[in-house]
Design an enzyme around this catalytic site. Structure first.
Site, short mmCIF file in Angstrom:
data_model
loop_
_atom_site.label_atom_id
_atom_site.label_comp_id
_atom_site.label_asym_id
_atom_site.label_seq_id
_atom_site.Cartn_x
_atom_site.Cartn_y
_atom_site.Cartn_z
N GLY A 117 -25.32 11.49 -9.28
CA GLY A 117 -25.12 10.09 -8.91
C GLY A 117 -24.98 9.99 -7.39
O GLY A 117 -25.38 10.89 -6.65
N GLU A 123 0.86 -1.20 0.00
CA GLU A 123 0.00 0.00 0.00
C GLU A 123 0.88 1.23 0.00
O GLU A 123 1.78 1.36 0.82
CB GLU A 123 -0.95 0.00 1.20
N GLY A 165 3.74 -0.18 -5.40
CA GLY A 165 4.25 -1.42 -5.98
C GLY A 165 4.11 -1.45 -7.49
O GLY A 165 3.27 -0.77 -8.07
N GLY A 222 -6.78 0.64 4.09
CA GLY A 222 -8.23 0.84 3.96
C GLY A 222 -8.67 1.44 2.63
O GLY A 222 -9.86 1.48 2.33
N HIS A 258 -43.09 -6.45 15.90
CA HIS A 258 -43.82 -5.18 15.86
C HIS A 258 -43.41 -4.34 17.07
O HIS A 258 -43.29 -4.89 18.17
CB HIS A 258 -45.33 -5.46 15.93
#
Ligand code: FAD
Ligand code: NAI
Length: 462
Positions: free
Chosen positions: A178, A33, A115, A39, A441
């Protein structure tokens, strides 16, 4: 320099989930990363920060609009924007820190840096080259650009800039109706910003069920969002920290301008694969920039796989996660399957929108005989008590077999309610199966049961 069974490039929801499943299956795993935190888009600049701001501003809206009627008197809270951003940052940090903990717990090495794949079986990070029997590319996506629109992330921003504006703007133009445009547009509208959404098509949230689209637009308009539909944005100009947006109405080609403190460009995202070296390896990429894969997430180059936003399909965190698990299980010799027909979509506005399966229009276009059960939240006691009577549940079932083919909800907790229907669809359930299941309910989920009842002999509280 080390040797691994699997190296995953990218630690978003696709990559980190895949790494955990690889480790659980006994594969020696590393994750690469380049960001400072794990994340991916989702945790750092996507799902999580946007939901934190949606939550905070929803609380504000609740206090401003409903507290007095419930007998909760006093001044409505004022907004401390700096503190709201701190709350958002804390939420991000808790979550990204949690992923780092999960990597350690599962003995997954985090190879820090950007990477690339210099050759099959090799991953280069910084000056180090690592060996890997299998390489999974989970490099995600980035905002798509729009001709004539230059993003400076201050006045003209993508979602990333919109999550950390220096101050709450007085006015905002959102380009694109969107998911990002409507979620973040809602955040700022609740904070008092005058929000105008400019959309190329003639409807908001293209591809969604037409009943939802109609009700959703009405609800957002009530909350103060303005819409200009059928408008093609020509470009933006920044002068004295203000932006001018030029657009042409498609119906008559007339040109118009809008001025705003901030412009949010939310016209979609595109795969991010720069710098990986895929072209040199001969990995096939589609015209839309997506890495091409087969049903097992294998690219055309043996030993290289791809998942998540970088490949075809909806750009959703849970879709990436499911593919992450499936690719790991496939590498370990199992026979996983992702059911793309039952991937829910949720818009975290107020009220929420939750959808799964096919729309009424798509099924009619196929010539499928269908029946529709609809139930309004006005008939749901819990929703009425909580000022959440706006909205409905719509279930579409096969006219002959009663099998559920799709469901579309706008209303309270729609993003959670939809999963009852996802599970039913995974089991090939009929609407009657839902209708005959006892629901507690008073809960919002009774509205789902009522819509299922409406597919048969009729809803009770309609
Ligand atoms: P990403 O999350 O994009 O992660 C890819 C990671 O790979 C990045 O961290 C990147 O730095 C890293 N990387 C890339 N190339 C390299 C390299 N060469 N070397 C090292 N690292 C590399 N989806 C939902 O389902 N629900 C939501 O509520 C939601 N909200 C969103 C809100 C916003 C504002 C945005 C922008 C997106 C949202 N999404 C949401 C979409 C979701 O974020 C993506 O679908 C998801 O993150 C895709 O996961 P991924 O693992 O494929 O890629
Ligand atoms: P989107 O694809 O959802 O919407 C883009 C919108 O912009 C469309 O309505 C499109 O017609 C419009 N558009 C395109 N070009 C235009 C132009 N020139 N002028 C005016 N309008 C134009 O893309 P968005 O909102 O940027 O989100 C990107 C991705 O992130 C989505 O695929 C979504 O799945 C994901 N996401 C998911 C969330 C969730 O699950 N709740 C939240 C936020 C993002």
């Amino acid at each position: 320099m080390s040797s691994y069974d699997v190296i995953i490039i990218g630690a978003g929801p696709g990559g980190y989930v895949s790494a955990i499943r690889c480790a659980q299956l006994g594969l020696k795993t590393a994750i690469v990363e380049g960001r400072d935190t794990l994340g991916g888009t989702c945790l750092n600049v996507g799902c999580i920060p946007s939901k934190a701001l949606l939550h905070a501003t929803e609380m504000l809206h609740e206090a401003e609009h409903n507290f007095a009627e419930m007998g909760l008197k006093g001044k409505a809270p004022s907004v401390d924007w700096k503190q709201m951003l701190t709350y958002k940052e804390n939420t991000i940090n808790q979550n990204t820190g949690g992923i780092e903990f999960l990597m350690k717990k599962n003995k997954i090495d985090w190879l820090k840096g950007w990477g690339s794949i210099p050759a099959v079986g090799k991953v280069k990070v910084g000056d180090d080259i690592h060996d890997a029997k299998h390489i999974i590319v989970a490099s995600g996506s980035e905002p798509a650009s729009l001709p004539g629109v230059e993003v400076d992330e201050k006045t003209v921003v993508t979602s990333t800039g919109a999550l950390e504006l220096g101050k709450i703007p007085k006015s905002m133009v959102v380009i694109g109706a969107g998911v990002i445009g409507l979620e973040l547009g809602s955040v700022y509208a609740r904070l008092g910003t005058e929000v105008t959404v400019v959309e190329f098509l003639d409807a908001i949230t293209p591809g969604m069920d037409k009943d939802i689209v109609r009700a959703f637009k009405r609800t957002l308009e009530k909350q103060g969002l303005k819409f200009i539909l059928g408008a093609a944005v020509q470009g933006t100009q920044i002068k004295n920290n203000k932006a001018t947006v030029t657009y042409k109405l498609r119906k008559d080609d007339s040109e118009h301008t809008l001025q705003a403190d901030t412009v949010l460009v939310a016209t979609g995202r595109k795969p991010f694969t720069r710098g990986l070296g895929l072209e040199d390896l001969g990995v096939e990429i589609s015209d839309r920039g997506q890495i091409k894969t087969d049903d097992h997430y294998r690219t055309n180059v043996a030993g290289i796989y791809a998942i998540g936003d970088a490949i075809d399909g909806p750009m959703l965190a849970h879709k990436a996660e499911d593919e992450g698990m499936a690719v790991a299980e496939g590498i370990a010799g199992q026979h996983p399957h992702v059911n793309y027909g039952v991937i829910p979509g949720v818009i975290y506005t107020h009220p929420e929108v939750g959808t799964v399966g096919q729309t009424e229009d798509a099924l009619k276009k196929e010539g499928r005989k269908i029946k529709i059960g609809k139930f309004s939240f006005m008939g749901n006691a819990r929703a009425k008590a909580n000022f959440m009577g706006d909205g409905f549940v719509k279930i579409i079932a096969d006219a002959e077999t009663d099998r559920i083919l799709g469901a579309h909800i706008i209303g309270p907790m729609a993003g959670d309610l939809i999963h009852e229907i996802c599970v039913a669809m995974e089991f090939g359930a009929a609407a009657e199966d839902l209708a005959r299941t006892c629901h507690a309910h008073p809960t919002y989920s009774e509205a789902v049961r009522e819509a299922a009842l409406a597919c048969g002999n009729g809803a009770i509280h309609a």
